[in-house]
Design a protein around this motif. Structure first.
Motif, PDB file in Angstrom:
ATOM      1  N   ALA A   1     -35.509 -44.571  -3.330  1.00  0.00           N
ATOM      2  CA  ALA A   1     -36.242 -44.155  -2.121  1.00  0.00           C
ATOM      3  C   ALA A   1     -35.922 -45.079  -0.943  1.00  0.00           C
ATOM      4  CB  ALA A   1     -37.741 -44.141  -2.400  1.00  0.00           C
ATOM      5  N   GLN A   2     -35.779 -46.355  -1.244  1.00  0.00           N
ATOM      6  CA  GLN A   2     -35.424 -47.303  -0.177  1.00  0.00           C
ATOM      7  C   GLN A   2     -34.045 -46.980   0.402  1.00  0.00           C
ATOM      8  OE1 GLN A   2     -35.753 -51.071  -2.175  1.00  0.00           O
ATOM      9  NE2 GLN A   2     -37.973 -51.241  -1.837  1.00  0.00           N
ATOM     10  N   GLN A   3     -33.135 -46.591  -0.454  1.00  0.00           N
ATOM     11  CA  GLN A   3     -31.797 -46.244   0.041  1.00  0.00           C
ATOM     12  C   GLN A   3     -31.852 -44.979   0.914  1.00  0.00           C
ATOM     13  OE1 GLN A   3     -29.476 -45.892  -3.525  1.00  0.00           O
ATOM     14  NE2 GLN A   3     -29.251 -48.119  -3.788  1.00  0.00           N
ATOM     15  N   GLN A   4     -32.683 -44.020   0.483  1.00  0.00           N
ATOM     16  CA  GLN A   4     -32.843 -42.808   1.299  1.00  0.00           C
ATOM     17  C   GLN A   4     -33.442 -43.161   2.665  1.00  0.00           C
ATOM     18  OE1 GLN A   4     -31.905 -39.653   0.183  1.00  0.00           O
ATOM     19  NE2 GLN A   4     -31.152 -40.684  -1.675  1.00  0.00           N
ATOM     20  N   ALA A   5     -34.434 -44.063   2.666  1.00  0.00           N
ATOM     21  CA  ALA A   5     -35.059 -44.475   3.933  1.00  0.00           C
ATOM     22  C   ALA A   5     -34.078 -45.254   4.800  1.00  0.00           C
ATOM     23  CB  ALA A   5     -36.309 -45.305   3.643  1.00  0.00           C
ATOM     24  N   ALA A   6     -33.227 -46.065   4.160  1.00  0.00           N
ATOM     25  CA  ALA A   6     -32.251 -46.855   4.926  1.00  0.00           C
ATOM     26  C   ALA A   6     -31.278 -45.944   5.676  1.00  0.00           C
ATOM     27  CB  ALA A   6     -31.490 -47.787   3.986  1.00  0.00           C
ATOM     28  N   GLY A   7     -30.922 -44.813   5.081  1.00  0.00           N
ATOM     29  CA  GLY A   7     -30.046 -43.869   5.766  1.00  0.00           C
ATOM     30  C   GLY A   7     -30.699 -43.329   7.024  1.00  0.00           C
ATOM     31  N   MET A   8     -32.013 -43.061   6.934  1.00  0.00           N
ATOM     32  CA  MET A   8     -32.707 -42.559   8.110  1.00  0.00           C
ATOM     33  C   MET A   8     -32.884 -43.648   9.154  1.00  0.00           C
ATOM     34  SD  MET A   8     -32.974 -39.435   7.738  1.00  0.00           S
ATOM     35  CE  MET A   8     -33.872 -39.240   9.258  1.00  0.00           C
ATOM     36  N   VAL A   9     -33.055 -44.907   8.712  1.00  0.00           N
ATOM     37  CA  VAL A   9     -33.144 -46.015   9.679  1.00  0.00           C
ATOM     38  C   VAL A   9     -31.864 -46.075  10.504  1.00  0.00           C
ATOM     39  CG1 VAL A   9     -33.230 -48.525   9.909  1.00  0.00           C
ATOM     40  CG2 VAL A   9     -34.809 -47.343   8.356  1.00  0.00           C
ATOM     41  N   ALA A  10     -30.728 -45.902   9.834  1.00  0.00           N
ATOM     42  CA  ALA A  10     -29.446 -45.923  10.567  1.00  0.00           C
ATOM     43  C   ALA A  10     -29.364 -44.762  11.550  1.00  0.00           C
ATOM     44  CB  ALA A  10     -28.293 -45.854   9.563  1.00  0.00           C
ATOM     45  N   ALA A  11     -29.865 -43.592  11.159  1.00  0.00           N
ATOM     46  CA  ALA A  11     -29.836 -42.429  12.060  1.00  0.00           C
ATOM     47  C   ALA A  11     -30.752 -42.660  13.244  1.00  0.00           C
ATOM     48  CB  ALA A  11     -30.251 -41.169  11.281  1.00  0.00           C
TER      49      ALA A  11
ATOM     50  N   GLN B   1     -41.660 -46.797   5.183  1.00  0.00           N
ATOM     51  CA  GLN B   1     -40.928 -47.878   5.821  1.00  0.00           C
ATOM     52  C   GLN B   1     -40.944 -47.693   7.345  1.00  0.00           C
ATOM     53  OE1 GLN B   1     -37.026 -48.624   4.285  1.00  0.00           O
ATOM     54  NE2 GLN B   1     -36.393 -49.871   6.044  1.00  0.00           N
ATOM     55  N   ALA B   2     -41.317 -48.743   8.045  1.00  0.00           N
ATOM     56  CA  ALA B   2     -41.383 -48.690   9.531  1.00  0.00           C
ATOM     57  C   ALA B   2     -40.089 -49.224  10.134  1.00  0.00           C
ATOM     58  CB  ALA B   2     -42.576 -49.502  10.020  1.00  0.00           C
ATOM     59  N   THR B   3     -39.691 -48.635  11.239  1.00  0.00           N
ATOM     60  CA  THR B   3     -38.502 -49.103  11.952  1.00  0.00           C
ATOM     61  C   THR B   3     -38.746 -48.966  13.456  1.00  0.00           C
ATOM     62  OG1 THR B   3     -36.117 -48.848  12.251  1.00  0.00           O
ATOM     63  CG2 THR B   3     -37.377 -46.837  11.865  1.00  0.00           C
TER      64      THR B   3
ATOM     65  N   GLN C   1     -44.495 -53.036   8.010  1.00  0.00           N
ATOM     66  CA  GLN C   1     -44.130 -53.525   6.688  1.00  0.00           C
ATOM     67  C   GLN C   1     -44.001 -52.337   5.740  1.00  0.00           C
ATOM     68  OE1 GLN C   1     -47.054 -56.365   5.454  1.00  0.00           O
ATOM     69  NE2 GLN C   1     -46.211 -58.029   6.677  1.00  0.00           N
ATOM     70  N   ALA C   2     -42.951 -52.337   4.951  1.00  0.00           N
ATOM     71  CA  ALA C   2     -42.742 -51.259   3.980  1.00  0.00           C
ATOM     72  C   ALA C   2     -43.776 -51.379   2.859  1.00  0.00           C
ATOM     73  CB  ALA C   2     -41.340 -51.336   3.400  1.00  0.00           C
ATOM     74  N   THR C   3     -44.164 -50.246   2.322  1.00  0.00           N
ATOM     75  CA  THR C   3     -45.154 -50.239   1.240  1.00  0.00           C
ATOM     76  C   THR C   3     -45.015 -48.956   0.440  1.00  0.00           C
ATOM     77  OG1 THR C   3     -47.499 -50.516   0.689  1.00  0.00           O
ATOM     78  CG2 THR C   3     -46.975 -49.114   2.567  1.00  0.00           C
ATOM     79  N   THR C   4     -45.677 -48.923  -0.696  1.00  0.00           N
ATOM     80  CA  THR C   4     -45.755 -47.709  -1.515  1.00  0.00           C
ATOM     81  C   THR C   4     -47.211 -47.355  -1.693  1.00  0.00           C
ATOM     82  OG1 THR C   4     -45.729 -49.005  -3.555  1.00  0.00           O
ATOM     83  CG2 THR C   4     -43.604 -48.184  -2.771  1.00  0.00           C
ATOM     84  N   ALA C   5     -47.487 -46.064  -1.828  1.00  0.00           N
ATOM     85  CA  ALA C   5     -48.853 -45.593  -2.017  1.00  0.00           C
ATOM     86  C   ALA C   5     -48.849 -44.456  -3.019  1.00  0.00           C
ATOM     87  CB  ALA C   5     -49.450 -45.127  -0.693  1.00  0.00           C
TER      88      ALA C   5
END
Length: 428
Positions: free
Chosen positions: A40-50, A117-119, A103-107
């Motif tokens: 999930a973090q990797q998926q979020a990292a892709g969106m951070v780059a976008a 994840q916030a950016t 801050q990133a978190t899980t719920a």
């Protein structure tokens, strides 16, 4: 013993397996969850780059569709002041909290969990990327791993029980072999020995048993050799007695004396021969009581006629085989009949009754006052060695029977030796 060892191995191995399998199962589950969160973090990292390139909705929509989570409808982007893009399942309060703290978190949410994840965008705005992780991803491979570990634990437990059972078989076989040899030896099979096997303690016990059996046979043979030597010493006075008998003038008295001397010579030779025979050759002896009785009565009949004693034999119409050596049975018959001649007046009649269950000698004498004392070795009321009825009692014990003393039909003593005849099939 086998069952006890198997149960012990089962209990110990099960506890050991559980102590390892349960923590490993938990670790496997945590590893699966961590793997899903990392994805999930990797998926979020892709969106951070976008988002770093552009916050245009069309651009973000294409970027979301290019990710596995976006294609599955598990990705959402929260932009302040704009509608949520994608499918969201997160609690708005959790989204606001991540946005404010950056801050990133899980719920935890129904059906799984969300990774938030916030950016920062343009330095002033904050976007929150939401990736939903379903329970299927969180538990992917866990059940397979659990089944594999459970199978391995079962194999280990079964293997340990099998090994313990094999060890138990070895111990039990060794113990049973030793016990069987001891039972056989106790049942008069003096050739019974055991092959030492198993653990060192049982091997030592087996070797000790063999040594004990050998020494016991040697001791018995030495005792019988001593008895044979003592009997052999009787030849000298017997020779003198024969010479004196030859000097008696011819007549009925001389014939009876010579016959008595000849019978005595025969008895002494039989005693010496029987005593010198190894004890291992005597364990399976089977003797016809009727035959022995007929032979011994031919001797005692001469003396009975001389004393004027009426006598009768009842029941000796067929063989009665008894698991006793012939010389021992001769000693029993002589002891029972000899007591009549020794302890009753001349002219006292006696009756011999024989069957498959008992040998009984009754007389018309005064009877036996103390039956228990009469069976004791060394006790005699007539100045003799007192071995007569004690010999009968010993043979009765070897037969598993007994000796009964009471009043007979003739009014005097009745001594009964209870027999244990040999089965017919044992003689075939």
């Amino acid at each position: 013993m086998r069952a006890a060892l198997a149960r012990l191995a089962l209990a110990v191995t099960t506890m050991v397996a559980l102590s390892f399998v349960v923590p490993l199962a938990l670790v496997v589950m945590e590893i699966a969850e961590d793997r899903a969160v990392v994805d999930a973090q990797q998926q979020a990292a892709g969106m951070v780059a976008a988002l770093a390139v552009s916050d245009d909705p069309d651009v973000l929509t294409r970027a979301m569709a290019s990710t596995a989570a976006g294609a599955d409808g598990r990705l959402a982007v929260h932009l302040a002041g704009s509608p949520v893009m994608g499918v969201t399942v997160a609690d708005p309060s959790d989204v606001q909290l991540v946005e404010s703290r950056r801050q990133a978190t899980t719920a935890t949410v129904p059906g799984g969990l969300v990774y938030l994840q916030a950016t920062a965008i343009d330095g002033n705005r904050t976007a929150v990327i939401e990736v939903f992780v379903p329970d299927s991803d969180l538990r992917r491979g866990v059940h397979t791993a659990w089944i594999a570990m459970a199978g391995l634990a079962i194999v280990l437990v079964a293997g340990s029980v099998f090994v313990a059972d094999r060890i138990g078989v070895r111990l039990v076989m060794s113990a049973r072999s030793l016990a069987g040899a001891a039972r056989a030896f106790g049942a008069k099979d003096l050739s019974a020995r055991v092959t030492p096997q198993g653990p060192s303690e049982l091997r030592e016990a087996g070797a000790a048993f063999n040594t004990m059996a050998d020494r016991m046979i040697q001791f018995i043979d030495k005792e019988r050799e001593l008895a044979s030597d003592l009997s052999h010493r009787l030849h000298t006075p017997l020779t003198a007695l024969r010479l004196d008998a030859d000097r008696i003038p011819p007549g009925p008295v001389a014939d009876r004396v010579r016959q008595a001397v000849s019978d005595l010579q025969h008895e002494i030779d039989e005693i010496i021969s029987g005593a010198r025979r190894p004890v291992t050759e005597r364990t399976d002896a089977q003797t016809d009581l009727v035959d022995v009785l007929a032979d011994r009565l031919s001797f005692w009949a001469v003396l009975a006629d001389d004393h004027g004693r009426p006598w009768q034999v009842v029941g000796a119409d067929r063989p009665v085989f008894v698991p006793v050596p012939e010389e021992d049975l001769i000693g029993v018959v002589d002891a029972l009949i000899g007591n009549v001649f020794e302890h009753t007046p001349q002219g006292t009649p006696f009756l011999v009754t024989v069957s498959e269950q008992a040998l009984t000698v009754s007389d018309a004498g005064p009877g036996i006052a103390d039956a228990r004392a009469a069976l004791q070795r060394g006790h005699s009321g007539g100045g003799s060695t007192g071995l007569g009825l004690s010999i009968v009692h010993r043979v009765a014990m070897e037969l598993g029977g007994g000796v009964e003393i009471g009043r007979g039909e003739l009014g005097g003593a009745r001594v009964t030796l209870h027999l244990k005849p040999v089965e017919a099939h044992a003689l075939s």
